[in-house]
Motif scaffolding. Structure first.
Motif, PDB file in Angstrom:
ATOM      1  N   SER A  32       7.654  -6.379   5.411  1.00 50.91           N
ATOM      2  CA  SER A  32       6.383  -6.249   6.130  1.00 50.91           C
ATOM      3  C   SER A  32       5.411  -7.353   5.754  1.00 50.91           C
ATOM      4  O   SER A  32       5.824  -8.495   5.587  1.00 50.91           O
ATOM      5  CB  SER A  32       5.788  -4.870   5.915  1.00 50.91           C
ATOM      6  N   GLY A  63       7.485  -6.747   0.568  1.00 48.97           N
ATOM      7  CA  GLY A  63       7.041  -5.739   1.522  1.00 48.97           C
ATOM      8  C   GLY A  63       7.389  -4.337   1.090  1.00 48.97           C
ATOM      9  O   GLY A  63       8.062  -4.105   0.093  1.00 48.97           O
ATOM     10  N   CYS A  96       3.508  -3.394  -3.091  1.00 53.35           N
ATOM     11  CA  CYS A  96       4.404  -2.364  -2.555  1.00 53.35           C
ATOM     12  C   CYS A  96       5.764  -2.422  -3.220  1.00 53.35           C
ATOM     13  O   CYS A  96       6.296  -1.410  -3.653  1.00 53.35           O
ATOM     14  CB  CYS A  96       4.605  -2.552  -1.069  1.00 53.35           C
ATOM     15  N   CYS A 136      -1.734  -8.103  -2.879  1.00 53.68           N
ATOM     16  CA  CYS A 136      -1.486  -7.310  -1.677  1.00 53.68           C
ATOM     17  C   CYS A 136      -2.046  -8.047  -0.472  1.00 53.68           C
ATOM     18  O   CYS A 136      -3.096  -7.702  -0.011  1.00 53.68           O
ATOM     19  CB  CYS A 136      -2.092  -5.940  -1.792  1.00 53.68           C
ATOM     20  N   PRO A 137      -1.442  -9.033   0.055  1.00 55.07           N
ATOM     21  CA  PRO A 137      -0.236  -9.706  -0.416  1.00 55.07           C
ATOM     22  C   PRO A 137      -0.607 -10.764  -1.439  1.00 55.07           C
ATOM     23  O   PRO A 137      -1.728 -11.236  -1.463  1.00 55.07           O
ATOM     24  CB  PRO A 137       0.262 -10.389   0.849  1.00 55.07           C
TER      25      PRO A 137
HETATM   26  S1  SF4 Z   1       1.806  -5.297  -1.024  1.00 55.08           S
HETATM   27 FE1  SF4 Z   1       0.232  -5.206   0.549  1.00 55.08          FE
HETATM   28  S2  SF4 Z   1       0.626  -6.982   1.825  1.00 55.08           S
HETATM   29 FE2  SF4 Z   1       2.481  -6.609   0.625  1.00 55.08          FE
HETATM   30  S3  SF4 Z   1       3.760  -5.319   1.892  1.00 55.08           S
HETATM   31 FE3  SF4 Z   1       2.544  -3.989   0.607  1.00 55.08          FE
HETATM   32  S4  SF4 Z   1       0.756  -3.491   1.851  1.00 55.08           S
HETATM   33 FE4  SF4 Z   1       1.720  -5.280   2.753  1.00 55.08          FE
END
Ligand code: SF4
Lengths: 172, 408, 196
Positions: free
Chosen positions: C59, C97, C126, C155-156
């Motif tokens: 993602s 992701g 994540c 994130c990210p």
């Molecule tokens: S860490 Fe944040 S940016 Fe990365 S996949 Fe998870 S929700 Fe998305």
């Protein structure tokens, strides 16, 4: 003729009489309910009628009201008339014991997955759906996670202190 | 060698045999986690079945436990190629519920951000279509210019991808001068790049052969399948939420809605490219409109609604009033109206809708996202039926499917 | 119609000392026409500078990875020109992701298909811990199903952070003993994940 909310309401009551009720206009969008057995008839009428032409299904979703005994689950349809650019909202309520609602897949192809999603989250049984099975969650799941009684958090996690992280509770 | 077992086919079965191929969820040719189980006759697809949900994250359930302003970060992660549009869509939904009227200047600033996001989104989609038709260099080339957009976001809100931009009622701060300079730089450079991008692909023989006629859909089927956005417009229906239910003062802008005819990959590509040009022109117009604001008006960046707008941190630490409001908002002391609203915005790939039911509590009673990807991906089985496998791959990327949005 | 060429109007002189970073020579004995060093040193040097990453992008973080491998940040500067999309050929699994519980068996399968030596990098909140999604459907960190070497927070994470994580993997690779994968300790680690 302009497709006003009064006009749609008139058309609907003319056709269904007492079968459609609870007309409201929250934030200008006409909202009404019908009995759950009539949902297909109403949708079909809205689709076919010369003046109404609500032929675009924007959205289907469900809502859970645990306090409304006997009609805990609501299925909400958002319809759109793309010619006159009018939107309406249509709801049916069903009890949680036997959540059977007729499927709109014959009318709208797009209803297929939206109904599967609704089934996945709330367990609403769409009668006549060609392929009613879970879509987002794993097949092995044995509950319907969006119902209010189920917790959001991952219950297997032990490194987060429930008190410190506010898990399990709600924010009030 | 008598023990060698020969594979024995039933008589006359050679032509009829089909192969089952599992594409995904981590297949090199798919961008994102989609699983397609395709039944193939040679290289033609006979039927296929899609499985989704590989990154289902339970957004709607989370949203029932979060106050309104904490839901913005969730919307970022829906269609992460154009997060600012989602953010704005969510703020607009809240504003509709709270009956807040935003100042014109805020609207125009939002328009700039949203159109930048649209460009970033379409740029990724179109360059990935290029990659799938064998033109990797185009992708590498335009990626640099997406960075320029990200730098603008960064200047405005401090992050690149998951922007969490804006507040209910406006922005968290005014755009800085650097942001404007960066925007100017982008506006100066980007048209040339887009032209170059079009030159590389639009009349490129290989690209045309690969995309024309791949994954077509008729307007009727597209509507019945709930298509919206560029994919619907490529099929010839000029439905655009920006025009049909204008939000954030889109009615003040002059732009055209490009439409295609056949709804195939090539038309989708052209529509997206045209939309980027339109977005550029909208941004220019918005900039001109913003120049009309003079004096104190030119400093407005949020609506005057202390009971919902989170005050700036600097003020919270130094001003009594701001501190009180901050406390009230964070602790949920402000009244929330009960009601239900549906608000939609033209997201990167279609009508992104928010259906919010509030029962007067701090967090939504129910929040449903109408996610365009999820709805139109169902059509994939139909539009790839009878196509070659390689066409199916290019169709997948030209539909601009974003796993995060699909699975929510 | 001829178009003016806008790029590379001032081509750089091909000067490899300025433009190409050379890997440090390992310790060894050298004389005219030969160079001798330990097998381990030579091998790790080669491995370190030609990691083949397998991007397992699901993602949002995957989009940042796109930027990382794209022209602006350019992962290939670190010897990872070749992104393999098949687990059989790759030695670095980059998980970017959210990994939902539905996806976890797939991830594990991919890991099992990779040949030793293999490294794993968890990019983003994540993949490292479930991030903001403490929900019934999300795996709370990929280290519940496979062992992880480097975690990259964010994130990210910005592309720079991903590159930093990558360089740490390189460091690990460089300093790893050739026998590590046969050690009891390593076997016990894999055993704790139920991997033989
Ligand atoms: S860490 Fe944040 S940016 Fe990365 S996949 Fe998870 S929700 Fe998305």
């Amino acid at each position: 003729m302009a497709l006003t909310n009064e006009f749609i309401k008139g058309k609907l009551t003319e056709k269904f009489g007492e079968g459609v009720y609870s007309f409201e206009e929250p934030y200008e969008m006409l909202t009404f309910e019908s009995h759950k057995d009539d949902n297909l008839k109403v949708l079909q009428f809205l689709f076919d009628d010369e003046d109404l032409k609500f032929q675009f299904l924007t959205d289907i979703c469900a809502v859970h009201y645990p306090d409304k005994k006997g009609s805990e689950l609501a299925v909400v349809y958002h319809l759109h008339n793309l010619v006159d650019n009018v939107r309406i909202r249509f709801k049916v309520f069903t009890g949680i014991e036997q959540p059977d609602v007729f499927s709109a897949t014959a009318l709208y192809q797009s209803a297929n997955w939206m109904e599967r999603e609704t089934y996945d989250f709330y367990g609403i049984n769409f009668v006549g759906h060609p392929n009613l099975k879970r879509i987002l969650n794993v097949d092995e799941m044995d509950y319907f996670p969006m119902r209010k009684e189920f917790p959001l958090e991952d219950q297997t996690r032990i490194d987060k202190d429930d008190e410190m992280f506010g898990r399990g509770g709600s924010i009030w | 060698m008598s023990d060698v077992k020969h594979i024995k086919l039933p008589d006359g079965s050679i032509e009829k045999q089909t192969t089952t191929l599992n594409l995904g969820p981590t297949h090199p040719a798919t961008h994102g986690v989609f699983q397609n189980i395709v039944e193939m006759d040679g290289e033609r697809i006979v039927s296929s079945e899609q499985t989704v949900g590989y990154i289902h994250r339970a957004f709607e359930k989370i949203a029932e436990r979060r106050p309104l302003y904490q839901i913005t970060p969730l919307t970022d992660r829906l269609n992460y190629c154009s997060s600012p549009i989602n953010n704005m869509g969510w703020h607009l939904t809240c504003e509709k519920l709270l009956k807040v009227k935003t100042p014109k200047r805020v609207d125009y600033m939002r328009v700039i951000i949203m159109e930048l996001a649209r460009i970033a989104d379409h740029l990724i989609c179109n360059s990935v279509v290029g990659v799938d038709s064998g033109a990797l260099s185009v992708f590498l080339y335009v990626m640099q210019y997406r960075e320029l957009i990200y730098e603008i976001y960064e200047e405005i809100c401090g992050s690149r991808l998951t922007t969490n931009i804006g507040r209910i009622g406006g922005f968290e701060r005014n755009f800085t001068n650097t942001a404007w300079t960066k925007l100017d730089k982008f506006l100066a450079e980007y048209p040339g790049v887009l032209k170059e991008f079009e030159n590389l692909l639009t009349r490129n023989r290989i690209f045309m052969e690969r995309t024309i006629g791949a994954g077509p859909i008729s307007a009727e089927r597209a509507l019945n399948y709930g298509f919206t956005g560029p994919n619907l417009r490529a099929a010839g229906v000029d439905y655009d939420v920006r025009v049909h239910s204008p939000y954030s003062s889109y009615e003040d802008f002059d732009f055209t809605v490009p439409v295609g005819t056949t709804g195939d990959c090539y038309d989708r590509f052209l529509v997206r490219n045209q939309e980027m040009w339109q977005s550029l022109s909208i941004i220019e117009q918005a900039k001109q409109k913003l120049e009309q604001f003079k004096g104190a008006e030119a400093e407005v960046y949020h609506a005057d609604i202390p009971e919902y707008y989170l005050p700036e941190k600097k003020d919270v630490y130094t001003k009594m009033e701001a501190l009180i409001w901050h406390f009230k908002i964070i602790m949920g002391e402000t009244a929330m109206p009960a009601g239900e609203v549906y608000q939609s915005v033209e997201g990167g790939n279609g009508e992104l809708g928010f259906y919010l039911i509030s029962d007067g509590g701090r967090s939504p009673y129910r929040l449903h996202f109408r996610r365009p990807c999820f709805i139109y991906y169902q059509a994939y089985a139909e539009i790839t039926k009878g196509a070659m496998l390689s066409d199916a791959i290019i169709t997948l990327s030209s539909l601009n499917l974003i796993a995060g949005e699909m699975d929510a | 119609m001829s178009r003016p060429v806008r790029f590379n109007i001032h081509p750089k002189q091909p000067d490899i000392h300025d433009n190409i970073a050379l890997a440090e020579m390992p310790e060894g004995v050298q004389g005219e026409g030969y160079f001798a060093t330990g097998l381990e040193r030579a091998l790790t040097l080669a491995r370190k500078n030609s990691l083949w990453p397998l991007p397992f992008a699901t993602s949002c973080c995957g989009i940042e990875f796109m930027a990382t491998m794209g022209s602006h940040y350019d992962l290939s500067r670190f010897g990872s020109e070749r992104l393999g999309f098949t687990p059989r050929q790759c030695d670095l699994l980059m998980v970017m992701g959210t990994i939902a519980k539905k996806m976890a068996p797939v991830l594990r399968q991919v890991y099992l298909q990779m040949a030793e030596p293999r490294w794993v990098m968890a990019v983003g909140a994540c993949a490292s811990s479930g991030g903001i999604f403490d929900t019934y459907s999300v795996l709370q960190g990929i280290d519940q199903v496979i062992p992880v070497d480097v975690y990259v927070p964010g994130c990210p994470p910005r592309p720079e952070a991903i590159l930093d994580g990558f360089m740490r993997i390189q460091e690990l690779v460089h300093n790893e003993s050739l026998r590590r994968r046969n050690s009891e300790h390593y076997k016990a680690l894999l055993g704790s994940y139920g991997i033989q």
